[in-house]
Design a protein around this motif. Structure first.
Motif, PDB file in Angstrom:
ATOM      1  N   PHE A 166       0.855  -1.177   0.000  1.00  0.00           N
ATOM      2  CA  PHE A 166       0.000   0.000   0.000  1.00  0.00           C
ATOM      3  C   PHE A 166       0.892   1.227   0.000  1.00  0.00           C
ATOM      4  CE2 PHE A 166      -2.607  -3.334   1.561  1.00  0.00           C
ATOM      5  CZ  PHE A 166      -3.920  -2.996   1.255  1.00  0.00           C
ATOM      6  N   CYS A 167       0.755   2.078  -1.022  1.00  0.00           N
ATOM      7  CA  CYS A 167       1.550   3.301  -1.032  1.00  0.00           C
ATOM      8  C   CYS A 167       1.013   4.255   0.031  1.00  0.00           C
ATOM      9  CB  CYS A 167       1.549   3.951  -2.413  1.00  0.00           C
ATOM     10  SG  CYS A 167       0.017   4.785  -2.859  1.00  0.00           S
ATOM     11  N   HIS A 168       1.805   5.252   0.354  1.00  0.00           N
ATOM     12  CA  HIS A 168       1.442   6.220   1.387  1.00  0.00           C
ATOM     13  C   HIS A 168       0.096   6.886   1.074  1.00  0.00           C
ATOM     14  CE1 HIS A 168       2.204   8.972   4.684  1.00  0.00           C
ATOM     15  NE2 HIS A 168       1.839   9.953   3.886  1.00  0.00           N
ATOM     16  N   HIS A 169      -0.105   7.250  -0.181  1.00  0.00           N
ATOM     17  CA  HIS A 169      -1.366   7.892  -0.583  1.00  0.00           C
ATOM     18  C   HIS A 169      -2.558   6.978  -0.301  1.00  0.00           C
ATOM     19  CE1 HIS A 169      -4.226  10.283  -2.876  1.00  0.00           C
ATOM     20  NE2 HIS A 169      -4.583   9.163  -3.463  1.00  0.00           N
ATOM     21  N   ALA A 170      -2.438   5.707  -0.629  1.00  0.00           N
ATOM     22  CA  ALA A 170      -3.540   4.761  -0.390  1.00  0.00           C
ATOM     23  C   ALA A 170      -3.869   4.687   1.092  1.00  0.00           C
ATOM     24  CB  ALA A 170      -3.186   3.377  -0.932  1.00  0.00           C
ATOM     25  N   LEU A 171      -2.847   4.633   1.927  1.00  0.00           N
ATOM     26  CA  LEU A 171      -3.074   4.569   3.372  1.00  0.00           C
ATOM     27  C   LEU A 171      -3.752   5.841   3.880  1.00  0.00           C
ATOM     28  CD1 LEU A 171       0.281   2.905   4.423  1.00  0.00           C
ATOM     29  CD2 LEU A 171      -1.978   1.820   4.297  1.00  0.00           C
ATOM     30  N   GLU A 172      -3.327   6.999   3.368  1.00  0.00           N
ATOM     31  CA  GLU A 172      -3.975   8.253   3.744  1.00  0.00           C
ATOM     32  C   GLU A 172      -5.441   8.273   3.319  1.00  0.00           C
ATOM     33  OE1 GLU A 172      -1.588  11.307   1.941  1.00  0.00           O
ATOM     34  OE2 GLU A 172      -0.380  11.556   3.758  1.00  0.00           O
ATOM     35  N   MET A 173      -5.706   7.808   2.101  1.00  0.00           N
ATOM     36  CA  MET A 173      -7.089   7.795   1.603  1.00  0.00           C
ATOM     37  C   MET A 173      -7.952   6.814   2.393  1.00  0.00           C
ATOM     38  SD  MET A 173      -7.299  10.143  -0.669  1.00  0.00           S
ATOM     39  CE  MET A 173      -6.232  11.004   0.493  1.00  0.00           C
ATOM     40  N   MET A 174      -7.383   5.675   2.736  1.00  0.00           N
ATOM     41  CA  MET A 174      -8.129   4.712   3.553  1.00  0.00           C
ATOM     42  C   MET A 174      -8.512   5.337   4.889  1.00  0.00           C
ATOM     43  SD  MET A 174      -5.924   1.275   2.707  1.00  0.00           S
ATOM     44  CE  MET A 174      -6.667   0.287   4.001  1.00  0.00           C
ATOM     45  N   LEU A 175      -7.584   6.026   5.503  1.00  0.00           N
ATOM     46  CA  LEU A 175      -7.841   6.656   6.796  1.00  0.00           C
ATOM     47  C   LEU A 175      -8.891   7.763   6.666  1.00  0.00           C
ATOM     48  CD1 LEU A 175      -7.075   6.789   9.788  1.00  0.00           C
ATOM     49  CD2 LEU A 175      -5.274   8.404   9.162  1.00  0.00           C
ATOM     50  N   THR A 233     -11.232   0.332   5.778  1.00  0.00           N
ATOM     51  CA  THR A 233     -10.266  -0.464   6.531  1.00  0.00           C
ATOM     52  C   THR A 233      -9.533  -1.479   5.655  1.00  0.00           C
ATOM     53  OG1 THR A 233     -11.842  -2.197   7.109  1.00  0.00           O
ATOM     54  CG2 THR A 233     -11.742  -0.270   8.573  1.00  0.00           C
ATOM     55  N   LEU A 234      -8.421  -1.962   6.179  1.00  0.00           N
ATOM     56  CA  LEU A 234      -7.689  -3.033   5.506  1.00  0.00           C
ATOM     57  C   LEU A 234      -8.581  -4.268   5.376  1.00  0.00           C
ATOM     58  CD1 LEU A 234      -5.122  -4.202   4.294  1.00  0.00           C
ATOM     59  CD2 LEU A 234      -4.352  -4.739   6.608  1.00  0.00           C
ATOM     60  N   PHE A 235      -9.375  -4.550   6.398  1.00  0.00           N
ATOM     61  CA  PHE A 235     -10.280  -5.690   6.350  1.00  0.00           C
ATOM     62  C   PHE A 235     -11.270  -5.543   5.188  1.00  0.00           C
ATOM     63  CE2 PHE A 235     -14.098  -8.049   7.741  1.00  0.00           C
ATOM     64  CZ  PHE A 235     -13.531  -9.308   7.819  1.00  0.00           C
ATOM     65  N   GLN A 236     -11.797  -4.331   4.963  1.00  0.00           N
ATOM     66  CA  GLN A 236     -12.706  -4.109   3.839  1.00  0.00           C
ATOM     67  C   GLN A 236     -11.997  -4.348   2.505  1.00  0.00           C
ATOM     68  OE1 GLN A 236     -13.941  -0.166   5.457  1.00  0.00           O
ATOM     69  NE2 GLN A 236     -15.897  -0.706   4.489  1.00  0.00           N
ATOM     70  N   ILE A 237     -10.758  -3.892   2.390  1.00  0.00           N
ATOM     71  CA  ILE A 237      -9.987  -4.111   1.160  1.00  0.00           C
ATOM     72  C   ILE A 237      -9.829  -5.606   0.912  1.00  0.00           C
ATOM     73  CG2 ILE A 237      -7.752  -3.758   0.023  1.00  0.00           C
ATOM     74  CD1 ILE A 237      -9.547  -1.216   0.377  1.00  0.00           C
ATOM     75  N   GLU A 238      -9.507  -6.345   1.958  1.00  0.00           N
ATOM     76  CA  GLU A 238      -9.366  -7.795   1.827  1.00  0.00           C
ATOM     77  C   GLU A 238     -10.695  -8.433   1.403  1.00  0.00           C
ATOM     78  OE1 GLU A 238      -7.768  -8.960   5.612  1.00  0.00           O
ATOM     79  OE2 GLU A 238      -5.723  -8.505   4.983  1.00  0.00           O
ATOM     80  N   GLU A 239     -11.800  -7.987   1.976  1.00  0.00           N
ATOM     81  CA  GLU A 239     -13.115  -8.523   1.597  1.00  0.00           C
ATOM     82  C   GLU A 239     -13.416  -8.249   0.132  1.00  0.00           C
ATOM     83  OE1 GLU A 239     -15.959  -8.466   5.505  1.00  0.00           O
ATOM     84  OE2 GLU A 239     -15.588  -6.526   4.550  1.00  0.00           O
ATOM     85  N   VAL A 240     -13.120  -7.037  -0.311  1.00  0.00           N
ATOM     86  CA  VAL A 240     -13.373  -6.674  -1.709  1.00  0.00           C
ATOM     87  C   VAL A 240     -12.555  -7.555  -2.644  1.00  0.00           C
ATOM     88  CG1 VAL A 240     -13.044  -4.860  -3.444  1.00  0.00           C
ATOM     89  CG2 VAL A 240     -14.090  -4.302  -1.235  1.00  0.00           C
ATOM     90  N   ARG A 270     -11.093   8.236   4.340  1.00  0.00           N
ATOM     91  CA  ARG A 270     -12.384   7.750   3.822  1.00  0.00           C
ATOM     92  C   ARG A 270     -12.978   6.650   4.698  1.00  0.00           C
ATOM     93  NH1 ARG A 270      -9.911   7.954  -2.276  1.00  0.00           N
ATOM     94  NH2 ARG A 270     -10.272  10.185  -2.559  1.00  0.00           N
ATOM     95  N   ARG A 271     -12.289   6.349   5.792  1.00  0.00           N
ATOM     96  CA  ARG A 271     -12.730   5.322   6.736  1.00  0.00           C
ATOM     97  C   ARG A 271     -12.969   3.973   6.047  1.00  0.00           C
ATOM     98  NH1 ARG A 271     -16.283   9.566  10.045  1.00  0.00           N
ATOM     99  NH2 ARG A 271     -14.556  10.326  11.294  1.00  0.00           N
TER     100      ARG A 271
END
Length: 111
Positions: free
Chosen positions: A24-33, A38-45, A35-36
């Motif tokens: 996960f690049c820094h931008h992706a982590l910032e956007m995840m935070l 989660t990593l768990f949601q990404i894994e589910e998707v 936009r609320r």
């Protein structure tokens, strides 16, 4: 098998995730935070049976995006995951919920 050598990179992306080699690049982590999402949601998707490549982009190398994955999390929320990859890594570059006005529906861009 490298993700960029496949018509459908989803199996390679899923394999990288299961091997803890999905970055996960820094931008992706910032956007995840912000936009609320989660990593768990990404894994589910990425693991959902409906996950599909919504858009493919020319393979011009990192950090450019190669594809947008559309899928749903366990609560049924649609999420887009933008992926870039090379022969060495598969990286999430951003994530977001497809919402108006940019998106008419989860799989159709707005005006």
């Amino acid at each position: 098998v490298l993700a960029n050598s496949l018509q459908n990179p989803i199996p390679s992306i899923q394999n990288a995730k299961h091997r803890d080699e999905l970055y996960f690049c820094h931008h992706a982590l910032e956007m995840m935070l912000s936009r609320r999402i989660t990593l768990f949601q990404i894994e589910e998707v990425l693991d959902c049976t409906e996950a599909t490549v919504l858009e493919n982009y020319p393979a011009i190398g990192l950090p450019s995006a190669h594809c947008v994955i559309l899928g749903r999390d366990g609560d049924g929320k649609y999420i887009h995951i933008v992926i870039a990859y090379s022969s060495a890594i598969i990286e999430v570059t951003t994530v977001y919920e497809p919402t108006p006005p940019k998106w008419i529906s989860p799989n159709q861009r707005g005006g």
